[in-house]
Design a protein around this motif. Structure first.
Motif, mmCIF file in Angstrom:
data_model
loop_
_atom_site.group_PDB
_atom_site.id
_atom_site.type_symbol
_atom_site.label_atom_id
_atom_site.label_comp_id
_atom_site.label_asym_id
_atom_site.label_seq_id
_atom_site.Cartn_x
_atom_site.Cartn_y
_atom_site.Cartn_z
ATOM 1 N N GLY A 202 90.001 72.777 -32.315
ATOM 2 C CA GLY A 202 88.640 72.895 -32.824
ATOM 3 C C GLY A 202 88.352 74.147 -33.627
ATOM 4 N N VAL A 203 89.380 74.817 -34.079
ATOM 5 C CA VAL A 203 89.163 76.056 -34.843
ATOM 6 C C VAL A 203 88.819 75.702 -36.289
ATOM 7 N N GLU A 204 87.772 76.348 -36.793
ATOM 8 C CA GLU A 204 87.347 76.105 -38.161
ATOM 9 C C GLU A 204 88.276 76.853 -39.129
ATOM 10 N N ILE A 205 88.830 76.133 -40.084
ATOM 11 C CA ILE A 205 89.788 76.745 -41.021
ATOM 12 C C ILE A 205 89.247 76.634 -42.439
ATOM 13 N N LEU A 206 89.463 77.670 -43.210
ATOM 14 C CA LEU A 206 89.128 77.634 -44.640
ATOM 15 C C LEU A 206 90.424 77.727 -45.449
ATOM 16 N N ASN A 207 90.452 76.972 -46.497
ATOM 17 C CA ASN A 207 91.650 76.998 -47.342
ATOM 18 C C ASN A 207 91.238 77.237 -48.794
ATOM 19 N N PHE A 208 91.910 78.193 -49.409
ATOM 20 C CA PHE A 208 91.595 78.553 -50.800
ATOM 21 C C PHE A 208 92.820 78.324 -51.672
ATOM 22 N N ARG A 209 92.558 77.870 -52.889
ATOM 23 C CA ARG A 209 93.674 77.628 -53.818
ATOM 24 C C ARG A 209 93.333 78.251 -55.176
ATOM 25 N N PHE A 210 94.252 79.037 -55.684
ATOM 26 C CA PHE A 210 94.026 79.700 -56.974
ATOM 27 C C PHE A 210 95.246 79.512 -57.874
ATOM 28 N N TYR A 211 94.958 79.311 -59.152
ATOM 29 C CA TYR A 211 96.047 79.327 -60.126
ATOM 30 C C TYR A 211 95.881 80.595 -60.949
ATOM 31 N N LEU A 212 96.897 81.437 -60.898
ATOM 32 C CA LEU A 212 96.830 82.725 -61.588
ATOM 33 C C LEU A 212 97.814 82.712 -62.747
ATOM 34 N N LYS A 213 97.294 83.076 -63.917
ATOM 35 C CA LYS A 213 98.245 83.109 -65.055
ATOM 36 C C LYS A 213 98.044 84.388 -65.863
ATOM 37 N N PRO A 214 99.114 84.897 -66.423
ATOM 38 C CA PRO A 214 99.043 86.184 -67.125
ATOM 39 C C PRO A 214 98.066 86.139 -68.290
ATOM 40 N N ASP A 215 97.349 87.210 -68.454
ATOM 41 C CA ASP A 215 96.353 87.310 -69.515
ATOM 42 C C ASP A 215 96.409 88.748 -70.015
ATOM 43 N N THR A 216 97.271 88.996 -70.967
ATOM 44 C CA THR A 216 97.524 90.395 -71.340
ATOM 45 C C THR A 216 97.150 90.653 -72.794
ATOM 46 N N ARG A 217 96.030 90.042 -73.199
ATOM 47 C CA ARG A 217 95.685 90.214 -74.604
ATOM 48 C C ARG A 217 95.188 91.629 -74.910
ATOM 49 N N THR A 218 94.625 92.263 -73.912
ATOM 50 C CA THR A 218 94.138 93.629 -74.130
ATOM 51 C C THR A 218 94.658 94.544 -73.036
ATOM 52 N N MET A 219 94.719 95.822 -73.355
ATOM 53 C CA MET A 219 95.155 96.800 -72.352
ATOM 54 C C MET A 219 94.095 96.940 -71.266
ATOM 55 N N ALA A 220 92.820 96.979 -71.715
ATOM 56 C CA ALA A 220 91.743 97.132 -70.732
ATOM 57 C C ALA A 220 91.560 95.801 -70.001
ATOM 58 N N PRO A 221 91.488 95.858 -68.664
ATOM 59 C CA PRO A 221 91.297 94.595 -67.943
ATOM 60 C C PRO A 221 90.022 93.892 -68.377
ATOM 61 N N ARG A 222 90.080 92.562 -68.467
ATOM 62 C CA ARG A 222 88.895 91.794 -68.859
ATOM 63 C C ARG A 222 88.075 91.477 -67.625
ATOM 64 N N PHE A 223 86.811 91.113 -67.882
ATOM 65 C CA PHE A 223 86.040 90.561 -66.765
ATOM 66 C C PHE A 223 86.700 89.248 -66.380
ATOM 67 N N PRO A 224 86.539 88.829 -65.130
ATOM 68 C CA PRO A 224 87.120 87.537 -64.764
ATOM 69 C C PRO A 224 86.668 86.451 -65.736
ATOM 70 N N GLN A 225 87.610 85.646 -66.166
ATOM 71 C CA GLN A 225 87.255 84.587 -67.108
ATOM 72 C C GLN A 225 86.467 83.475 -66.433
ATOM 73 N N GLU A 226 86.687 83.359 -65.162
ATOM 74 C CA GLU A 226 85.985 82.316 -64.430
ATOM 75 C C GLU A 226 84.559 82.786 -64.182
ATOM 76 N N ARG A 227 83.631 81.893 -64.433
ATOM 77 C CA ARG A 227 82.227 82.276 -64.269
ATOM 78 C C ARG A 227 81.821 82.249 -62.800
ATOM 79 N N LEU A 228 80.933 83.137 -62.471
ATOM 80 C CA LEU A 228 80.396 83.157 -61.105
ATOM 81 C C LEU A 228 79.760 81.818 -60.769
#
Lengths: 516, 312
Positions: free
Chosen positions: B240-266
């Motif tokens: 009966g334990v409540e479980i959460l599962n998260f899945r992310f696809y991470l891909k390189p994004d190196t167009r600029t030296m300065a890190p970008r804001f997350p591309q995914e919208r809030l």
């Protein structure tokens, strides 16, 4: 009175506590002491795997024999097999030292010290096994590091107590038809980290354990078939080391394999003592790669020693010829006992008999090598003689053969002819002539004939020889002087025929230019 | 294609659905490399997490700590499972605590982790807010380290995280949601109303399903990785334990030296409903949380950007 009481006390203590006969330091002697080459320790465990697979095959005909898997990855080495598996009794005996109920005629390991040798290389040994048909599995854990610590810290405690304290057997449920053994040598000791060298281990395994022949070896299947046919209970099993299949080594440039059965005696009904297969170098002399050359003894298809052992034991004369070949001598005498590290055999009657009987293998191989060497040499001499005769013949036809060289040429051709005739006679006189011999006889006769014809032509057509003193107008004094120079040169350069010819040629050219 | 299509499932009905969804992600992102993928994760001594997927992988790196004092038992069991399942040759066993391994880059015996991987599966049996010395969020830092190490190799990967609701650090979560509120307020969106709903919600799942994707997105962006979050899954696990599962696809994004804001919208993270799995069935679950209302003009702007990104 006091002394009497004390003696009584001591006697009582002896009556209640059993005497200790074996102490912890023997562990060192039975592990590190027995196996200077730590790869032998690993081989001990692989032997157990082969015995388990052999038993599976014997008791369950048609059972699927899966490859043994060895995984070498810091900090441990794992050996896995799906052999018959070990029962509870065997697993408990796993902790015993020098105890083995294995039948020496059916198993490779029989001394009962192989497993404990693992403590020489690993800080902990974990073995899990399930026997076919038993719905349980057992796990033995040997805490070698703590055992050695205690031996050091407590000034050599009794061995029984050590084994009891630092080994453990647990049982668990398992499927009834499961059968496997996994040995994990955990935390390989710093001084034996060479075992992590996978290439080195691969090389060792392919030369020592009963793996199949490399399919890339053109005669692999033929030899395998002959061994299965002639060696009773012949067994081989695939082995994978870090996913790579391990095969017996071979050398590429070789002739078709030959086989020699060796019997216990010369009587027709005596049993087979050994079965040898070998291949010969297709090129001249020894194989290039020495470590893969020579004949290797095999007992239950495990190697005993290397090519050097049989070379030392069997080749009394011409030992260099041992490496003209590579192959195996499968020994079938159950009384032959390999030493613990399997670098030789225990010195007993069986060993002496084996050496005595197997010397015929070396004799045959030596004879073959000698014959092959003689044929090669004869062939070379024939080619050389043919070349000489042909060249001189051409020079004579073209009128360029110097009269000053006549005697030398005659001498050289006669000498070559004598050599050819003598080798031809020897070959013709052989009782058993092979195809190569027949070919050499044909070629020899032809070359001898050419040489004889040339010598006759040289004598008959001496006028065709080039004489510079006649070719250019030269005074008698000049002729005498030229002949004197030639005579001196011939004396001084009689051992350097090529140089003499070169100098004479130049002298002749200069004289011709000067006088014409 | 996978063996679990034929064999009886090794998992509960609910967990099997999660596994199927994860498998879909693997096939979707790495379809052309199936059979040559590299797996890293906590697959348990019975290797449940990876056995059905084994044909997809050319190498499997499993981390196993074992029970303290008897570490060898579980580690040995894992080797045995791999050997019996014919995947011993593919296996690299890292011995130690997975968080410590990810943070240090090597196991207890100094064996290094060989990033990059295609699938990183952190199937934790506990919560995410585990603290070793009462200050460090060791597990979260380990997740961060895994993302950074992957990013350093400039290689895409799927990151699966499973956890339960144990020992949630409400302070950490609350402050993060406050930060989200500030961010939303800055854009004039309904941050106040939305974040309050999350903060007062009686079910901690509500806050975690926001916190974890936000955390991963931020860490990934900082490491020059673009992150695509799949919908969070919640289900009832063993006992009966409540479980959460998260899945992310991470891909390189190196167009600029300065890190970008997350591309995914809030709004994508917030508005996507949970997948609730009950008796092996998937249900949409909003937890009665409000959606983020993006003003029309902004939405249009986003659409333009999306079209441009897609080359439309």
């Amino acid at each position: 009175m006091k002394i009497m009481l004390r003696r009584n006390k001591l006697q009582k203590r002896h009556q209640t506590q059993p005497e200790t006969f074996v102490y912890g330091s023997v562990l060192d002697a039975l592990s590190t002491g027995l196996y200077p080459d730590k790869r032998h320790v690993l081989r001990e465990f692989i032997q157990n795997s082969y015995d388990a697979l052999r038993e599976l095959r014997r008791t369950h005909r048609g059972a699927n024999i899966r490859p043994i898997e060895i995984r070498v990855e810091k900090p441990s080495i794992s050996i896995y097999d799906e052999g018959i598996g070990m029962s509870e009794k065997l697993m408990r005996q796993y902790r015993y030292i020098g105890f083995s109920e294995k039948d020496v005629s059916e198993n490779v390991g029989f001394r009962g010290i192989g497993t404990i040798s693992g403590i020489a290389v690993a800080k902990q040994i974990v073995v899990t096994s399930s026997r076919l048909g038993v719905p349980k599995r057992y796990q033995v854990v040997i805490d070698a590091a703590s055992m050695f610590d205690k031996v050091q810290n407590e000034r050599n405690p009794p061995l029984d107590g050590l084994l009891d304290q630092f080994t453990d057997v647990k049982e668990d449920r398992e499927e009834k038809d499961a059968h496997y053994t996994l040995v994990e040598l955990r935390e390989i000791r710093e001084d034996t980290e060479a075992l992590y060298n996978v290439d080195d281990l691969h090389d060792y395994l392919q030369r020592n354990v009963p793996v199949p022949m490399d399919p890339a070896f053109q005669y692999a299947s033929e030899i395998g078939e002959q061994l299965r046919l002639n060696v009773p209970d012949f067994f081989e099993c695939e082995l994978q080391l870090n996913r790579n299949k391990v095969y017996k080594p071979f050398q590429g440039n070789c002739l078709r394999p030959q086989y020699i059965p060796v019997f216990f005696s010369d009587k027709s009904d005596s049993g087979l003592l050994a079965y040898c297969w070998y291949v010969k170098n297709a090129e001249k002399g020894q194989f290039e790669e020495r470590s893969r050359s020579g004949l290797v003894y095999r007992v239950k298809n495990f190697a005993v020693g290397d090519g050097d052992l049989s070379r030392k034991d069997l080749w009394e004369r011409t030992p260099e010829r041992a490496f003209y070949f590579f192959g195996e001598v499968h020994l079938l005498d159950g009384s032959l006992k390999p030493s613990s590290d399997r670098t030789n055999f225990e010195d007993n009657v069986a060993r002496s008999r084996m050496y005595e009987r197997c010397k015929r293998i070396a004799q045959q191989l030596s004879r073959e090598a000698g014959q092959e060497s003689a044929q090669r040499l004869f062939d070379q001499r024939l080619s050389l003689t043919e070349q000489i005769v042909q060249r001189r013949q051409e020079e004579l036809q073209q009128g360029t053969l110097d009269v000053a060289l006549k005697a030398d040429v005659q001498f050289a051709v006669r000498k070559a002819l004598e050599d050819v005739e003598s080798r031809l006679k020897r070959t013709q006189g052989k009782r058993q002539k092979d195809a190569k011999d027949q070919q050499l006889i044909r070629k020899g006769k032809s070359v001898a004939k050419k040489a004889q014809v040339f010598l006759a032509t040289l004598e008959r057509e001496a006028g065709r020889l080039y004489d510079v003193t006649k070719a250019v107008p030269m005074s008698e004094e000049g002729k005498r002087l030229y002949n004197l120079v030639v005579e001196v040169l011939r004396e001084e350069l009689r051992t350097e025929q090529a140089l003499l010819e070169k100098v004479l040629h130049r002298l002749r050219e200069r004289v011709r230019d000067a006088f014409s | 294609m996978l063996s679990h299509d034929k064999k009886p499932s090794r998992f509960t009905k609910n967990k099997q659905v999660v596994r199927d969804l994860q498998c879909q992600n693997i096939v979707q992102h790495f379809n052309d490399r199936l059979g040559n993928l590299r797996y890293f994760g906590l697959c348990s001594p019975e290797m449940k997490d990876v056995l059905d997927w084994a044909p997809l992988f050319a190498s499997i790196t499993a981390v196993e700590r074992g029970v303290s004092g008897e570490e060898y038992r579980d580690q040995h069991q894992l080797l045995l499972t791999a050997a019996r399942e014919r995947i011993l040759g593919k296996l690299t066993l890292l011995r130690g605590d997975i968080d410590a391994v990810l943070l240090s880059g090597q196991d207890d015996f100094g064996k290094p982790i060989a990033f990059p991987y295609d699938v990183i599966s952190l199937d934790y049996s506990g919560g995410l807010f585990y603290k070793e010395n009462k200050e460090e969020f060791k597990r979260l830092k380990a997740i961060q380290a895994s993302i950074e190490r992957q990013a350093a190799c400039n290689f895409p990967c799927l990151l699966f995280i499973s956890c339960n609701l144990d020992a949630i650090d409400e302070g950490e979560v609350k402050h993060t949601i406050e930060n989200i509120r500030t961010e939303l307020d800055r854009y004039g969106w309904n941050g106040q109303e939305l974040c309050n709903a999350y903060l007062v919600h009686r079910n901690p799942v509500a806050r975690l399903r926001l916190y974890v994707p936000y955390f991963v997105n931020q860490v990934a962006a900082k490491a020059h990785l673009a992150c695509e979050s799949e919908r969070t899954i919640s289900y009832c696990g063993n006992q009966g334990v409540e479980i959460l599962n998260f899945r992310f696809y991470l891909k390189p994004d190196t167009r600029t030296m300065a890190p970008r804001f997350p591309q995914e919208r809030l709004s994508q993270i917030i508005n996507a409903p949970l997948i609730r799995i009950e008796n092996g069935r998937q249900l949409d679950e909003t937890l009665n949380l409000p959606k983020l209302r993006v003003p029309d003009n902004i939405r249009t702007g986003y659409k333009k950007v999306r079209r441009r990104e897609k080359g439309g």
